[in-house]
Design a protein around this motif. Sequence first.
Motif, PDB file in Angstrom:
ATOM      1  N   THR A  56       0.579  -1.504  -0.437  1.00  0.00           N
ATOM      2  CA  THR A  56       0.251  -0.274   0.205  1.00  0.00           C
ATOM      3  C   THR A  56       1.014   1.501  -0.079  1.00  0.00           C
ATOM      4  O   THR A  56       0.407   2.398  -0.644  1.00  0.00           O
ATOM      5  CB  THR A  56      -1.028  -0.066   1.112  1.00  0.00           C
ATOM      6  OG1 THR A  56      -1.894  -1.185   0.960  1.00  0.00           O
ATOM      7  CG2 THR A  56      -2.099   0.787   1.709  1.00  0.00           C
ATOM      8  N   ALA A  57       2.559   1.147   0.662  1.00  0.00           N
ATOM      9  CA  ALA A  57       2.755   2.679   0.585  1.00  0.00           C
ATOM     10  C   ALA A  57       3.396   2.558  -0.547  1.00  0.00           C
ATOM     11  O   ALA A  57       3.549   4.233  -0.208  1.00  0.00           O
ATOM     12  CB  ALA A  57       4.199   1.834   1.784  1.00  0.00           C
ATOM     13  N   ASP A  58       3.441   1.997  -1.738  1.00  0.00           N
ATOM     14  CA  ASP A  58       3.693   2.146  -3.245  1.00  0.00           C
ATOM     15  C   ASP A  58       2.619   3.450  -3.696  1.00  0.00           C
ATOM     16  O   ASP A  58       2.858   4.145  -3.842  1.00  0.00           O
ATOM     17  CB  ASP A  58       3.686   1.075  -3.502  1.00  0.00           C
ATOM     18  CG  ASP A  58       4.608   0.388  -3.716  1.00  0.00           C
ATOM     19  OD1 ASP A  58       5.648   0.699  -2.928  1.00  0.00           O
ATOM     20  OD2 ASP A  58       5.529  -0.344  -4.894  1.00  0.00           O
ATOM     21  N   THR A  89       3.329   7.117  -1.974  1.00  0.00           N
ATOM     22  CA  THR A  89       4.442   7.946  -2.113  1.00  0.00           C
ATOM     23  C   THR A  89       4.865   7.588  -3.441  1.00  0.00           C
ATOM     24  O   THR A  89       5.012   7.144  -3.817  1.00  0.00           O
ATOM     25  CB  THR A  89       5.507   7.204  -1.234  1.00  0.00           C
ATOM     26  OG1 THR A  89       5.945   6.179  -1.579  1.00  0.00           O
ATOM     27  CG2 THR A  89       5.028   7.511   0.421  1.00  0.00           C
ATOM     28  N   ALA A 127       3.459  -6.190   2.355  1.00  0.00           N
ATOM     29  CA  ALA A 127       4.143  -4.797   2.672  1.00  0.00           C
ATOM     30  C   ALA A 127       5.384  -5.324   3.992  1.00  0.00           C
ATOM     31  O   ALA A 127       4.859  -5.603   4.539  1.00  0.00           O
ATOM     32  CB  ALA A 127       2.812  -3.849   3.477  1.00  0.00           C
ATOM     33  N   GLU A 166       7.573  -2.248   4.303  1.00  0.00           N
ATOM     34  CA  GLU A 166       7.662  -1.011   4.653  1.00  0.00           C
ATOM     35  C   GLU A 166       6.381  -0.734   5.072  1.00  0.00           C
ATOM     36  O   GLU A 166       5.641  -0.425   4.353  1.00  0.00           O
ATOM     37  CB  GLU A 166       7.748  -0.208   4.033  1.00  0.00           C
ATOM     38  CG  GLU A 166      10.025  -0.279   3.651  1.00  0.00           C
ATOM     39  CD  GLU A 166      10.513  -0.335   4.647  1.00  0.00           C
ATOM     40  OE1 GLU A 166      11.337  -1.194   4.458  1.00  0.00           O
ATOM     41  OE2 GLU A 166      10.334   0.157   5.813  1.00  0.00           O
ATOM     42  N   SER A 221       3.807   1.991   5.891  1.00  0.00           N
ATOM     43  CA  SER A 221       3.804   4.241   6.277  1.00  0.00           C
ATOM     44  C   SER A 221       2.235   3.918   6.368  1.00  0.00           C
ATOM     45  O   SER A 221       1.838   5.500   6.336  1.00  0.00           O
ATOM     46  CB  SER A 221       4.774   4.687   5.358  1.00  0.00           C
ATOM     47  OG  SER A 221       4.171   4.470   4.368  1.00  0.00           O
ATOM     48  N   ARG A 222       1.639   3.114   6.246  1.00  0.00           N
ATOM     49  CA  ARG A 222       0.756   3.528   6.379  1.00  0.00           C
ATOM     50  C   ARG A 222      -0.700   3.402   7.568  1.00  0.00           C
ATOM     51  O   ARG A 222      -0.364   2.651   8.331  1.00  0.00           O
ATOM     52  CB  ARG A 222      -0.143   2.675   5.313  1.00  0.00           C
ATOM     53  CG  ARG A 222      -0.286   1.414   5.474  1.00  0.00           C
ATOM     54  CD  ARG A 222      -0.902   0.064   4.424  1.00  0.00           C
ATOM     55  NE  ARG A 222      -1.463  -0.885   4.137  1.00  0.00           N
ATOM     56  CZ  ARG A 222      -1.966  -1.461   5.147  1.00  0.00           C
ATOM     57  NH1 ARG A 222      -3.360  -0.819   5.066  1.00  0.00           N
ATOM     58  NH2 ARG A 222      -2.176  -3.087   5.036  1.00  0.00           N
TER      59      ARG A 222
END
Lengths: 342, 64
Positions: A216-218, A221, B56, B58, B60-61
Amino acid sequence: MLGDSHNFGRAVRSENSLVLKSRTVFWEWLLLGGDSPLSLYFSSLNEDLHLPFTVFPRLSFELNEYPNESKCERLKVNEIAFDEYVFTDVQLGAFGSVLALCHFFGISDLHYENTVFGIDEKDGRLIFCPIDVEVVFENNILLSQALLLESDSLTNGKSGTQSLLAGLNNNQLTKVIVSYLEYSYLLGRYRKQIINYLQNELFIGKQRVRVLIRPTADYATDRDDRKFSRCENEQLDRGDIPYYFRFLESKTIYHYTSKEGIYKPCLISDRDLEPTLNHIMDYDSLEHKFDDSVFLVSALQMIKRVIDEAPFTFELVSIFRLDITKDKILMNYRGNKIGCYL
Amino acid sequence: MLGSEILMTAIIATSSAQSTAPSEDNSNDGYIMVDVEKLEDSSYKAHDSSKPGFVAAELSRDAE
């Protein structure tokens, strides 16, 4: 809203003592429901198989078909003061069995916000469980892939076991690991019956399972439209985090094309989807997935990651022996000898 | 199967590294030595975040 927006602005939300989810809560109900049929079935197979359910909450669920929201009783726990709480061997064993059960079912995305450890406010019971169970039957080799354990790519206390394992001493941790192995061994003995039950009594093949095709981070950002497929960009354009799912009986990946729940196969190329397809289990391979060597290696990773003492020796007569020296770990579990250098 | 391939790679990697690995006792009495770091790395790369398919790593969510 408690999470990301998906599928035309839908998101998990809370309402009084309930959590409302715009997706199936079948998997959570199966593990955490007060009326979980899996809990009863496991007890009927073997009393020891019921162990993880002793530290699972007994929540109320209302299962509704998508696009209607399903409802789940909110779980509230109080923190445990490790220096005051005395864990029994059965409780430590239950922790290990939870890890084994999550591994067996290929439950993923179990980072620190998706697991709960503490004392249930409702009935005072000790709780350790996954709470967000929507990515299941993934082909994980190591617990770190499910984000249950830290690795070089997942640090800073973000793993799902961080709040639990960090508070235990090395003897307690070893008991958790032995239980992880023993429960995996037990699941292996009954896997045919369990899978048959899931397929033919609970019809899990018809259940929807979320598929993560990228972190999801992709999406959050540096958005680069060229990096994503057309249907990912369409979902991003309307303010959603892209969402994909499959039915467990097949590897076809779908996405919703209307707020009313109409869905179509996603049009991402097979080449781009290959890593995803390699990592999810198809319906027919469930029975053959659970290779004992996976659990042995996974236990070895746990030892390497969480036990910080050398020399250290632990023995459980005729079942388990662990020797850690300054340069290597040697583990003998039921005659299976495996180790690693430090 | 992907998992078995990765596992085998980690075992082979350790066998070749063994001769140079500093060790007080090189006799491991029949233990299969696994390169856990290599396995973590291989498992990670099999589902690398730069490609679709990696769950995931990393975070960051906010959790859903």
